[in-house]
Design a protein around this motif. Sequence first.
Motif, PDB file in Angstrom:
ATOM      1  N   GLN A 152       0.822  -1.201   0.000  1.00  0.00           N
ATOM      2  CA  GLN A 152       0.000   0.000   0.000  1.00  0.00           C
ATOM      3  C   GLN A 152       0.864   1.261   0.000  1.00  0.00           C
ATOM      4  O   GLN A 152       0.571   2.238  -0.704  1.00  0.00           O
ATOM      5  N   LYS A 153       1.962   1.243   0.768  1.00  0.00           N
ATOM      6  CA  LYS A 153       2.843   2.416   0.799  1.00  0.00           C
ATOM      7  C   LYS A 153       3.521   2.619  -0.568  1.00  0.00           C
ATOM      8  O   LYS A 153       3.632   3.751  -1.056  1.00  0.00           O
ATOM      9  N   ALA A 154       3.980   1.508  -1.172  1.00  0.00           N
ATOM     10  CA  ALA A 154       4.619   1.622  -2.490  1.00  0.00           C
ATOM     11  C   ALA A 154       3.633   2.130  -3.535  1.00  0.00           C
ATOM     12  O   ALA A 154       3.984   2.933  -4.410  1.00  0.00           O
ATOM     13  N   ARG A 155       2.403   1.675  -3.462  1.00  0.00           N
ATOM     14  CA  ARG A 155       1.384   2.115  -4.409  1.00  0.00           C
ATOM     15  C   ARG A 155       1.117   3.613  -4.263  1.00  0.00           C
ATOM     16  O   ARG A 155       0.960   4.324  -5.261  1.00  0.00           O
ATOM     17  N   GLN A 156       1.062   4.093  -3.003  1.00  0.00           N
ATOM     18  CA  GLN A 156       0.861   5.523  -2.806  1.00  0.00           C
ATOM     19  C   GLN A 156       2.020   6.336  -3.358  1.00  0.00           C
ATOM     20  O   GLN A 156       1.830   7.410  -3.928  1.00  0.00           O
ATOM     21  N   ARG A 157       3.250   5.837  -3.211  1.00  0.00           N
ATOM     22  CA  ARG A 157       4.411   6.561  -3.755  1.00  0.00           C
ATOM     23  C   ARG A 157       4.368   6.607  -5.281  1.00  0.00           C
ATOM     24  O   ARG A 157       4.688   7.630  -5.896  1.00  0.00           O
ATOM     25  N   MET A 158       3.943   5.506  -5.918  1.00  0.00           N
ATOM     26  CA  MET A 158       3.835   5.489  -7.383  1.00  0.00           C
ATOM     27  C   MET A 158       2.779   6.458  -7.878  1.00  0.00           C
ATOM     28  O   MET A 158       2.972   7.166  -8.879  1.00  0.00           O
ATOM     29  N   ILE A 159       1.651   6.519  -7.187  1.00  0.00           N
ATOM     30  CA  ILE A 159       0.597   7.466  -7.583  1.00  0.00           C
ATOM     31  C   ILE A 159       1.081   8.897  -7.446  1.00  0.00           C
ATOM     32  O   ILE A 159       0.839   9.758  -8.304  1.00  0.00           O
ATOM     33  N   SER A 160       1.802   9.193  -6.340  1.00  0.00           N
ATOM     34  CA  SER A 160       2.322  10.550  -6.146  1.00  0.00           C
ATOM     35  C   SER A 160       3.334  10.907  -7.221  1.00  0.00           C
ATOM     36  O   SER A 160       3.354  12.034  -7.741  1.00  0.00           O
ATOM     37  N   ALA A 161       4.198   9.927  -7.584  1.00  0.00           N
ATOM     38  CA  ALA A 161       5.195  10.197  -8.638  1.00  0.00           C
ATOM     39  C   ALA A 161       4.527  10.437  -9.978  1.00  0.00           C
ATOM     40  O   ALA A 161       4.951  11.310 -10.761  1.00  0.00           O
ATOM     41  N   ARG A 162       3.490   9.690 -10.307  1.00  0.00           N
ATOM     42  CA  ARG A 162       2.784   9.865 -11.577  1.00  0.00           C
ATOM     43  C   ARG A 162       2.116  11.233 -11.646  1.00  0.00           C
ATOM     44  O   ARG A 162       2.190  11.929 -12.680  1.00  0.00           O
ATOM     45  N   GLU A 163       1.463  11.657 -10.538  1.00  0.00           N
ATOM     46  CA  GLU A 163       0.823  12.970 -10.525  1.00  0.00           C
ATOM     47  C   GLU A 163       1.851  14.074 -10.690  1.00  0.00           C
ATOM     48  O   GLU A 163       1.630  15.073 -11.396  1.00  0.00           O
ATOM     49  N   SER A 164       2.998  13.914 -10.038  1.00  0.00           N
ATOM     50  CA  SER A 164       4.049  14.928 -10.160  1.00  0.00           C
ATOM     51  C   SER A 164       4.592  14.981 -11.590  1.00  0.00           C
ATOM     52  O   SER A 164       4.867  16.054 -12.137  1.00  0.00           O
ATOM     53  N   LEU A 165       4.736  13.799 -12.253  1.00  0.00           N
ATOM     54  CA  LEU A 165       5.241  13.759 -13.626  1.00  0.00           C
ATOM     55  C   LEU A 165       4.276  14.419 -14.610  1.00  0.00           C
ATOM     56  O   LEU A 165       4.676  15.170 -15.511  1.00  0.00           O
ATOM     57  N   VAL A 166       2.985  14.165 -14.433  1.00  0.00           N
ATOM     58  CA  VAL A 166       1.985  14.785 -15.307  1.00  0.00           C
ATOM     59  C   VAL A 166       1.984  16.294 -15.139  1.00  0.00           C
ATOM     60  O   VAL A 166       1.879  17.065 -16.116  1.00  0.00           O
ATOM     61  N   LYS A 167       2.143  16.741 -13.921  1.00  0.00           N
ATOM     62  CA  LYS A 167       2.170  18.188 -13.667  1.00  0.00           C
ATOM     63  C   LYS A 167       3.382  18.829 -14.336  1.00  0.00           C
ATOM     64  O   LYS A 167       3.290  19.904 -14.962  1.00  0.00           O
ATOM     65  N   ASP A 168       4.558  18.188 -14.234  1.00  0.00           N
ATOM     66  CA  ASP A 168       5.772  18.734 -14.870  1.00  0.00           C
ATOM     67  C   ASP A 168       5.638  18.742 -16.391  1.00  0.00           C
ATOM     68  O   ASP A 168       6.112  19.651 -17.078  1.00  0.00           O
ATOM     69  N   PHE A 169       5.002  17.712 -16.949  1.00  0.00           N
ATOM     70  CA  PHE A 169       4.805  17.631 -18.396  1.00  0.00           C
ATOM     71  C   PHE A 169       3.940  18.790 -18.911  1.00  0.00           C
ATOM     72  O   PHE A 169       4.231  19.396 -19.947  1.00  0.00           O
ATOM     73  N   LYS A 170       2.889  19.103 -18.169  1.00  0.00           N
ATOM     74  CA  LYS A 170       2.025  20.214 -18.582  1.00  0.00           C
ATOM     75  C   LYS A 170       2.778  21.538 -18.536  1.00  0.00           C
ATOM     76  O   LYS A 170       2.646  22.384 -19.433  1.00  0.00           O
ATOM     77  N   GLU A 171       3.562  21.741 -17.489  1.00  0.00           N
ATOM     78  CA  GLU A 171       4.320  22.990 -17.400  1.00  0.00           C
ATOM     79  C   GLU A 171       5.347  23.086 -18.521  1.00  0.00           C
ATOM     80  O   GLU A 171       5.566  24.150 -19.101  1.00  0.00           O
ATOM     81  N   LEU A 172       5.991  21.941 -18.856  1.00  0.00           N
ATOM     82  CA  LEU A 172       6.985  21.957 -19.925  1.00  0.00           C
ATOM     83  C   LEU A 172       6.351  22.213 -21.289  1.00  0.00           C
ATOM     84  O   LEU A 172       6.910  22.881 -22.150  1.00  0.00           O
ATOM     85  N   THR A 173       5.138  21.724 -21.512  1.00  0.00           N
ATOM     86  CA  THR A 173       4.426  21.938 -22.773  1.00  0.00           C
ATOM     87  C   THR A 173       4.073  23.400 -22.972  1.00  0.00           C
ATOM     88  O   THR A 173       4.170  23.959 -24.067  1.00  0.00           O
ATOM     89  N   LEU A 174       3.639  24.058 -21.875  1.00  0.00           N
ATOM     90  CA  LEU A 174       3.249  25.457 -21.971  1.00  0.00           C
ATOM     91  C   LEU A 174       4.445  26.368 -22.208  1.00  0.00           C
ATOM     92  O   LEU A 174       4.341  27.405 -22.874  1.00  0.00           O
ATOM     93  N   THR A 175       5.593  26.007 -21.689  1.00  0.00           N
ATOM     94  CA  THR A 175       6.778  26.871 -21.804  1.00  0.00           C
ATOM     95  C   THR A 175       7.710  26.452 -22.930  1.00  0.00           C
ATOM     96  O   THR A 175       8.789  27.022 -23.101  1.00  0.00           O
ATOM     97  N   GLY A 176       7.355  25.416 -23.749  1.00  0.00           N
ATOM     98  CA  GLY A 176       8.198  24.944 -24.847  1.00  0.00           C
ATOM     99  C   GLY A 176       8.327  25.986 -25.968  1.00  0.00           C
ATOM    100  O   GLY A 176       7.402  26.759 -26.232  1.00  0.00           O
ATOM    101  N   ALA A 177       9.477  26.026 -26.640  1.00  0.00           N
ATOM    102  CA  ALA A 177       9.725  27.019 -27.706  1.00  0.00           C
ATOM    103  C   ALA A 177       9.853  26.328 -29.059  1.00  0.00           C
ATOM    104  O   ALA A 177      10.220  25.157 -29.131  1.00  0.00           O
ATOM    105  N   GLY A 178       9.589  27.134 -30.175  1.00  0.00           N
ATOM    106  CA  GLY A 178       9.751  26.663 -31.539  1.00  0.00           C
ATOM    107  C   GLY A 178       8.695  25.684 -31.976  1.00  0.00           C
ATOM    108  O   GLY A 178       8.840  25.036 -33.010  1.00  0.00           O
ATOM    109  N   GLY A 179       7.627  25.543 -31.201  1.00  0.00           N
ATOM    110  CA  GLY A 179       6.549  24.647 -31.585  1.00  0.00           C
ATOM    111  C   GLY A 179       6.920  23.190 -31.508  1.00  0.00           C
ATOM    112  O   GLY A 179       6.178  22.327 -31.948  1.00  0.00           O
ATOM    113  N   GLU A 180       8.124  22.904 -31.000  1.00  0.00           N
ATOM    114  CA  GLU A 180       8.560  21.513 -30.901  1.00  0.00           C
ATOM    115  C   GLU A 180       8.180  20.965 -29.533  1.00  0.00           C
ATOM    116  O   GLU A 180       8.654  21.464 -28.513  1.00  0.00           O
TER     117      GLU A 180
END
Length: 412
Positions: free
Chosen positions: A372-400
């Motif tokens: 249960q503890k490992a599962r909670q850590r994986m869920i937290s890591a996934r949420e953090s990764l999705v959040k970073d991906f959205k921020e990187l998409t908004l700040t990306g340059a050159g349309g790439e």
Amino acid sequence: MGTRARKSENAIVPKINIIEQQPTEEAMKHNHIISTPEQTMYIMADLSPKDRDGTEEDEYVLCTIKVDGNGVINIKPDFNKGKKAYKIETVSMGREVFEYTIEHASKEMNRLEYDRERKMYRELYSRHSEFLSACVGYEFEMPPPDVLRFLVYGEIVSAKDFEYEDLYIHYFVDLPRNWTADGSQQLAGVTHTCSTKVEDRDNVAYFSFPFSFEMFYKNDTINEERKDLLPRWPQFFVEVLSLDSWQRYRTEGYGYITLPSIPGVYMETLNCWRPVGSSVTSELRRYFIGGSPELAEPTFVAVPSTFEGSHLSKFGFRTETTGSVQIKLNILQQSQAFLESADTKKKMGSLLDRLGTTAAQMNILNVLDAFQKARQRMISARESLVKDFKELTLTGAGGEEPTVAAMDSPRS
């Protein structure tokens, strides 16, 4: 048949009457009030005229002073303290009226004497507290580990709507598997005989009979062959009987209740029934000479403790609904598992599961908890990764757009 009429008000005369119909004041003080030894002193005045000798009628009590065994001084009436003076009117011909005051004339203590007295009281209270602690103890009496202490403080309140009067109740507790009780404790008893009275068209007998039980649960062994590992709770059985002036007794009804598994206060009603015969003869015998069909095994009201099968059929067993018994239960539980659950806050199942856990079960619970503890850590890591991906998409340059490897959600 209807409710039987009472034959005599005093059909059964006890040898010793423990109830005083008209108690005296001395008896009430002796039986109901804590009697503390005390000494009494009266301050009196002789208000007789000067021209004749005084009599008892001329003597009046001005003040009463009482000192009890605890050193408490009681003065009546109280000190005036600036209030109006007390008055006494004589019974002589002149009807003279006298006024007097009561003042505290003792010398006031100075600061040194006051501190010395407070120190003495503190030492006295400290010694008394140490004495009580030595008598009672400093810690709670705890049951052994993996043991549940189950306490029941109850009261048989009343019984109503039974056919005959002068009721008494036989009660007992049936202990299932893995439950034990102290050998010196009685798990059965009989109430006193109680007469009924009519209340709202119901014939009610008020017993107010207290009882208490102390039981222990411990699951020492787990049989792998048995699948019904769910523990059973003790059951409380009652058998209501009646006794008339001719010493004829009859079974009025049977009832039971499974004791609550959650601590608290409960008011329960036990609906009763009684077995009936297959002919009118048994009912005539019950009415004229007493006696009635009884259960050879009282626990047959529920599932008998000796029954080992998977299905219990009572088809063809003739019964008749009778009255009901009202009981009040105060349930308490004590176990070291409560302290463990409060400290660790682990999801280890119910209390009874914890009390019978083996080493293998503990390992399984530890693995599930780690998962249960490992599962909670994986869920937290996934949420953090999705959040970073959205921020990187908004700040990306050159349309790439940056490429990010997809991560599967964890499976439970």
